[in-house]
Motif scaffolding. Structure first.
Motif, short mmCIF file in Angstrom:
data_model
loop_
_atom_site.label_atom_id
_atom_site.label_comp_id
_atom_site.label_asym_id
_atom_site.label_seq_id
_atom_site.Cartn_x
_atom_site.Cartn_y
_atom_site.Cartn_z
N MET A 1 35.34 29.04 -106.25
CA MET A 1 36.34 28.54 -105.30
C MET A 1 36.57 29.57 -104.19
SD MET A 1 39.40 26.53 -107.17
CE MET A 1 38.82 25.68 -108.63
N ASP A 2 36.82 29.08 -102.97
CA ASP A 2 37.00 29.96 -101.82
C ASP A 2 38.12 30.96 -102.03
OD1 ASP A 2 35.10 28.69 -100.54
OD2 ASP A 2 36.38 27.52 -99.19
N CYS A 3 39.31 30.41 -102.24
CA CYS A 3 40.49 31.26 -102.34
C CYS A 3 41.09 31.04 -103.73
CB CYS A 3 41.49 30.84 -101.25
SG CYS A 3 43.06 31.68 -101.39
N PRO A 4 41.27 32.09 -104.50
CA PRO A 4 41.77 31.88 -105.87
C PRO A 4 43.27 31.62 -105.93
CG PRO A 4 41.45 34.22 -105.47
CD PRO A 4 41.03 33.51 -104.22
N TYR A 5 43.93 31.64 -104.77
CA TYR A 5 45.39 31.51 -104.76
C TYR A 5 45.84 30.10 -104.40
CZ TYR A 5 45.33 36.57 -104.87
OH TYR A 5 45.12 37.87 -105.24
N ILE A 6 46.90 29.66 -105.07
CA ILE A 6 47.59 28.42 -104.64
C ILE A 6 48.99 28.85 -104.24
CG2 ILE A 6 48.58 26.24 -105.44
CD1 ILE A 6 45.89 25.50 -106.21
N GLU A 32 52.66 29.48 -113.81
CA GLU A 32 51.65 30.46 -114.25
C GLU A 32 50.71 29.83 -115.28
OE1 GLU A 32 51.24 33.24 -112.72
OE2 GLU A 32 53.11 33.14 -111.56
N GLU A 33 51.29 29.01 -116.16
CA GLU A 33 50.45 28.36 -117.18
C GLU A 33 49.44 27.43 -116.51
OE1 GLU A 33 52.67 26.69 -120.50
OE2 GLU A 33 51.06 25.23 -120.83
N ALA A 34 49.91 26.67 -115.51
CA ALA A 34 48.99 25.77 -114.78
C ALA A 34 47.89 26.60 -114.13
CB ALA A 34 49.75 24.97 -113.73
N GLY A 35 48.25 27.78 -113.63
CA GLY A 35 47.28 28.66 -113.00
C GLY A 35 46.22 29.12 -114.00
N ARG A 36 46.71 29.63 -115.15
CA ARG A 36 45.76 30.13 -116.18
C ARG A 36 44.82 29.02 -116.62
NH1 ARG A 36 50.27 32.65 -118.01
NH2 ARG A 36 50.66 31.07 -119.59
N ASN A 37 45.36 27.81 -116.81
CA ASN A 37 44.51 26.71 -117.30
C ASN A 37 43.46 26.28 -116.29
OD1 ASN A 37 45.98 26.68 -119.60
ND2 ASN A 37 47.31 24.97 -119.01
N LYS A 342 58.65 20.62 -117.93
CA LYS A 342 57.38 21.32 -117.75
C LYS A 342 56.42 20.45 -116.92
CE LYS A 342 53.74 23.41 -120.51
NZ LYS A 342 53.35 23.83 -121.87
N ALA A 343 56.34 19.17 -117.26
CA ALA A 343 55.41 18.29 -116.54
C ALA A 343 55.71 18.26 -115.04
CB ALA A 343 55.48 16.88 -117.12
N THR A 344 57.01 18.34 -114.68
CA THR A 344 57.34 18.28 -113.25
C THR A 344 56.84 19.53 -112.50
OG1 THR A 344 59.54 19.27 -113.58
CG2 THR A 344 59.43 16.86 -113.57
N HIS A 345 56.63 20.63 -113.23
CA HIS A 345 56.10 21.85 -112.60
C HIS A 345 54.57 21.86 -112.60
CE1 HIS A 345 60.20 23.29 -113.22
NE2 HIS A 345 59.93 24.30 -112.42
N ILE A 346 53.99 21.41 -113.72
CA ILE A 346 52.53 21.50 -113.89
C ILE A 346 51.80 20.46 -113.02
CG2 ILE A 346 50.66 21.18 -115.59
CD1 ILE A 346 52.01 23.39 -116.89
N THR A 347 52.35 19.24 -112.96
CA THR A 347 51.63 18.15 -112.30
C THR A 347 51.31 18.45 -110.82
OG1 THR A 347 52.71 16.65 -113.83
CG2 THR A 347 51.62 15.62 -111.94
N PRO A 348 52.27 18.94 -110.03
CA PRO A 348 51.92 19.22 -108.62
C PRO A 348 50.84 20.30 -108.49
CG PRO A 348 54.30 19.26 -108.92
CD PRO A 348 53.70 19.17 -110.28
N LEU A 349 50.80 21.22 -109.45
CA LEU A 349 49.75 22.25 -109.35
C LEU A 349 48.40 21.68 -109.74
CD1 LEU A 349 51.25 25.73 -110.07
CD2 LEU A 349 51.47 24.21 -108.14
N ASN A 350 48.40 20.73 -110.68
CA ASN A 350 47.14 20.03 -110.97
C ASN A 350 46.67 19.27 -109.72
OD1 ASN A 350 47.18 20.97 -113.56
ND2 ASN A 350 47.99 19.09 -114.47
N TYR A 351 47.62 18.72 -109.01
CA TYR A 351 47.28 18.02 -107.76
C TYR A 351 46.72 19.01 -106.74
CZ TYR A 351 47.89 15.30 -103.45
OH TYR A 351 47.68 14.66 -102.26
N ALA A 352 47.30 20.21 -106.71
CA ALA A 352 46.82 21.24 -105.78
C ALA A 352 45.35 21.56 -106.06
CB ALA A 352 47.68 22.50 -105.89
#
Ligand SMILES: Nc1ncnc2c1ncn2[C@@H]1O[C@H](COP(=O)(O)OP(=O)(O)OP(=O)(O)O)[C@@H](O)[C@H]1O
Ligand SMILES: [Mg+2]
Length: 367
Positions: A1-6, A32-37, A342-352
């Motif tokens: 991936m180009d940029c490892p940051y979200i 952070e958990e969404a990031g690690r996964n 938790k889902a409300t935090h993780i889901t948008p990052l999965n979308y990212a």
């Protein structure tokens, strides 16, 4: 991936919490958990920390000792907006960043309740689920009083339950206006033809709307409505990440937690409505909420994370109340619904991540 940051764009309050170790309504361990996964690193910053034209930003990143440190990092290309930006300057900065190719999702901040109502009205299948809503004016008030026995008058733009007034018919020619003043409820009776000063003032303010009051179902004799988190997920589709109830304080007609409301799971609220089935109501609410999100998403660019207020009547009929552009999500935490929180935090990052992968495919296609 180009940029490892979200990127996670936060407001000044949350940002100030990084030093204190308390970030208010944002639960960073979930990000952070969404990031690690997904093998990326969440980074947190304010709008003033990111600039069009620059290739780097200074942002908080989780460091070695599990502490957040400020680091200079490459500017993220995908950003989840968790701030609320109303000024022209902020909006034009966001537009410049978007022009650079940065995807800043949920950047929505301009739509007022009346505009949202108009967008939803365009979809005929939704119309019977929308309370009649008009801009405040004396003529409109007269018209609404001739059509409905209970009305809500409220600011068209955000109020956290403040300045919301109820007007209800008591008998043929007699009405009452109910509002909050210095933390207590004031009730004034009036005859149809002689309106109290308060009513005249408020219906003369074009920043208010007049809305048919939905006969909200009750729990322990208090009205309740539902907060529904609707978010785009890891495959770019709308999903319901959680449904939670908000019950008004005794004697109140608004359910906002900021106004003494309490949050409770829908299963608890339906104990008072034994003729309704939890699964049926949940399915109805989910389908209805997704239809609303799809309709708004067609008109509002980058929309990806909304908190809907949905009322249900005693018969379980859903009605739209309002759409929050930045759901604080704490209604779930307060009801102890940790999976949903938790889902409300993780889901948008999965979308990212979905957006990032799409971006990459796009670039590879261009090469
Ligand atoms: N038309 C309506 N019928 C019944 N109850 C309503 C209606 N409009 C508002 N309410 C009650 O008042 C509460 C607050 O209204 P609303 O959600 O529209 O604005 P708000 O929460 O103050 O706005 P914001 O979320 O932008 O701060 C609702 O959750 C609901 O309990
Ligand atoms: Mg609300």
């Amino acid at each position: 991936m180009d940029c490892p940051y979200i990127g996670i764009l936060v407001d000044g309050l949350v940002y100030s919490g990084f030093k204190k170790g308390y970030t208010y309504f944002e639960c960073l361990p979930y990000y952070e958990e969404a990031g690690r996964n997904n093998h990326f690193i969440p980074c947190y910053f304010r709008l003033k920390d990111i600039n069009p034209g620059n290739s780097t930003i200074t942002a908080y990143v989780l460091g070695e000792g599990n502490n957040y440190d400020l680091q200079v990092i490459p500017k993220p290309t995908i950003i989840h907006n968790r701030g609320l930006f109303f000024t022209k300057m902020a909006r034009s900065k966001i537009a410049s960043l978007q022009k650079e190719g940065i995807i800043l999702f949920n950047s929505w901040n301009r739509y007022e309740k009346l505009q949202v109502h108009e967008l939803l009205t365009k979809k005929s299948s939704l119309r019977s689920y929308l309370p009649e809503t008009v801009k405040a004016s004396k003529d409109h008030m007269e018209e609404m009083m001739s059509k409905h026995d209970e009305l809500i008058i409220k600011p068209s733009s955000g109020s956290l339950g403040n300045s919301i007034i109820k007007v209800a018919k008591v008998s043929n020619e007699n009405w009452e206006i109910i509002f909050q003043k210095n933390k207590s409820l004031v009730k004034e009776s009036f005859a149809n033809i002689k309106w109290p000063e308060k009513l005249i003032t408020i219906v003369s303010n074009p920043r208010y709307i007049i809305q048919q009051r939905i006969p909200l179902a009750t729990y322990q004799a208090s009205p309740f409505d539902l907060r529904v988190s609707v978010q785009r997920n890891g495959i770019g589709e709308w999903q319901v990440s959680g449904i939670v109830g908000k019950v008004a304080q005794k004697g109140m007609y608004v359910t906002n937690l900021a106004k003494g409301g309490t949050s409770r799971p829908l299963s608890v609220l339906l104990q008072d409505l034994p003729h309704l089935n939890l699964e049926d109501v949940s399915t109805t609410i989910k389908n209805f909420s997704i239809e609303i999100a799809e309709q708004l998403g067609e008109h509002i660019p980058y929309l990806a994370d909304i908190g809907l207020d949905i009322g249900i009547t005693n018969e379980g009929f859903p009605m739209f109340i309002e759409c929050n552009a930045r759901d604080l999500r704490i209604t779930f935490r307060n009801a102890n619904m940790m999976d949903e929180w938790k889902a409300t935090h993780i889901t948008p990052l999965n979308y990212a991540i979905f957006l990032m992968k799409n971006n990459q495919k796009h670039k590879e296609g261009e090469q």
